[in-house]
Design an enzyme around this catalytic site. Structure first.
Site, PDB file in Angstrom:
ATOM      1  NE  ARG A 231      -4.226  -1.604   0.077  1.00 60.53           N
ATOM      2  CZ  ARG A 231      -4.111  -2.688  -1.062  1.00 60.53           C
ATOM      3  NH1 ARG A 231      -2.905  -2.471  -2.174  1.00 60.53           N
ATOM      4  NH2 ARG A 231      -5.503  -3.716  -1.478  1.00 60.53           N
ATOM      5  CD  GLU A 260      -2.575   2.959  -5.888  1.00 56.08           C
ATOM      6  OE1 GLU A 260      -4.077   2.426  -5.824  1.00 56.08           O
ATOM      7  OE2 GLU A 260      -1.848   2.933  -4.939  1.00 56.08           O
ATOM      8  CG  HIS A 278      -2.443  -1.042  -6.820  1.00 53.53           C
ATOM      9  ND1 HIS A 278      -3.444  -0.115  -5.855  1.00 53.53           N
ATOM     10  CD2 HIS A 278      -2.955  -2.634  -6.953  1.00 53.53           C
ATOM     11  CE1 HIS A 278      -3.570  -1.419  -4.716  1.00 53.53           C
ATOM     12  NE2 HIS A 278      -2.984  -2.443  -5.836  1.00 53.53           N
TER      13      HIS A 278
HETATM   14  C1  MLT Z   1      -5.289  -6.037  -3.137  1.00 50.49           C
HETATM   15  O1  MLT Z   1      -5.372  -5.499  -2.086  1.00 50.49           O
HETATM   16  O2  MLT Z   1      -5.694  -7.781  -3.502  1.00 50.49           O
HETATM   17  C2  MLT Z   1      -4.853  -5.909  -4.156  1.00 50.49           C
HETATM   18  O3  MLT Z   1      -3.644  -4.802  -3.851  1.00 50.49           O
HETATM   19  C3  MLT Z   1      -5.317  -5.662  -5.302  1.00 50.49           C
HETATM   20  C4  MLT Z   1      -6.048  -4.536  -5.742  1.00 50.49           C
HETATM   21  O4  MLT Z   1      -6.305  -4.252  -4.722  1.00 50.49           O
HETATM   22  O5  MLT Z   1      -6.539  -4.464  -6.742  1.00 50.49           O
END
Ligand code: MLT
Length: 311
Positions: A231, A260, A278
């Site tokens: 994160r 983001e 991401h």
């Molecule tokens: C997640 O938390 O599963 C990953 O960071 C993927 C996302 O957020 O799309």
């Protein structure tokens, strides 16, 4: 018949599972908060990835909503405590995209060590930068993994063939240490001072404070590389930028950002940083697994009251 709103794009495997289970669903992606507020009272369940922010306003309007399912691991886009106060269950799909994320972290490690993005860009332009590109090897280095959940653990296995010493900083590892004889659990201070590569695979802190700041960089090896595919707010971007510019550390590779989608960022155009938007979990394989998991979990809950992977 229960009704589910799928508000982010995901594999149509989820739709097939709802169809099979006689759960009616609508796929409505890219909606604003106001648009969701208008339609959400019609639904018993909601499925999101990371784009939909399930806010207090949405939760307050969702009079019939019983379950919110996150196709993925992080639930920071859902106001989980407010959802719980409103008797809603929040579920995620732990492990569903762990391999994809760990492989991306590994790809970032190799890319930053071997300067692949620069090599690729300049070679395409007909510049032959052979003399200016000298990489570093992963073999025989120390990899520090901060956080040892599904992703961190998977990464520790992926690097096994590289004769790497793996240091881990994890509170939860103590009780399951015997399952991971190939890693050593150490303090955060020891990990940051001994590692050649530090990869973050932990949750962001609840108060949003970064885990590493300028003071930490001063304790690291000047040759260290920072990897973050967890994160964005785990790493203070301004401090990271300064640390790179002051040669306190060698480089960084990031898949996540404090804001983001990242349209502007202090790290943009820093030649010591490589970035991706991401996408660590974005593989064909993982998107099917998380859609399948979340749709099965929501179906089990709405049809049989079974609670799986609640957060
Ligand atoms: C997640 O938390 O599963 C990953 O960071 C993927 C996302 O957020 O799309």
């Amino acid at each position: 018949m229960p009704k589910v709103l799928i508000s982010d794009s995901m594999s149509n495997v989820a739709q097939k599972i709802f169809e099979k289970n006689n759960i009616s669903f609508d796929v409505k992606t890219g909606l604003s908060e106001d648009e969701i507020i208008k339609i959400v009272p019609d639904y018993d369940g909601m499925v999101v990835r990371s784009a939909t922010k399930v806010t207090k306003n949405i939760i307050s309007a969702a009079k019939n909503l019983k379950v919110i399912g996150r196709a993925g691991a992080g639930v920071d886009n859902i106001d989980v405590s407010f959802a719980k106060e409103n008797n809603m269950i929040v579920m995620n799909t732990p492990g569903g995209n762990a391999n994809a994320t760990a492989e991306h972290a590994f790809a970032l490690i190799m890319s930053v060590l071997r300067k692949i993005p620069f090599a690729n860009e300049t070679t395409h332009k007909g510049q032959w930068e052979k003399k200016n590109i000298k990489g570093n090897e992963l073999s025989k280095k120390t990899l520090g993994i901060v956080g040892f959940g599904n992703v961190g653990a998977r990464l520790s296995y992926l690097v096994k063939g590289f004769d790497v010493e793996v240091l881990v900083n994890s509170k939860s590892l103590e009780s399951r240490k015997k399952d991971y004889p190939h890693v050593k659990n150490v303090s955060f201070e020891e990990l940051i001072s001994k590692s050649d590569i530090i990869s973050f695979h932990c949750k962001a802190s609840k108060d949003g404070k970064p885990l590493i700041t300028k003071e930490h960089y001063k304790k690291m090896k000047p040759s260290v590389y920072i990897i973050n595919a967890a994160r964005g707010n785990i790493v203070d971007e301004k401090d990271l930028n300064e640390a790179l510019n002051e040669n306190l550390i060698a480089g960084a590779a990031l898949d996540v950002f404090s804001n983001e989608p990242a349209k502007e960022n202090i790290l943009f155009n820093n030649p010591k940083v490589i970035l991706s938007p991401h996408i660590a979990a974005s593989t064909a394989e993982a998107s099917i697994v998380v859609a399948e998991m979340v749709a099965n979990q929501i179906s089990d809950f709405l049809l049989k009251g079974i609670k799986n992977n609640t957060v």
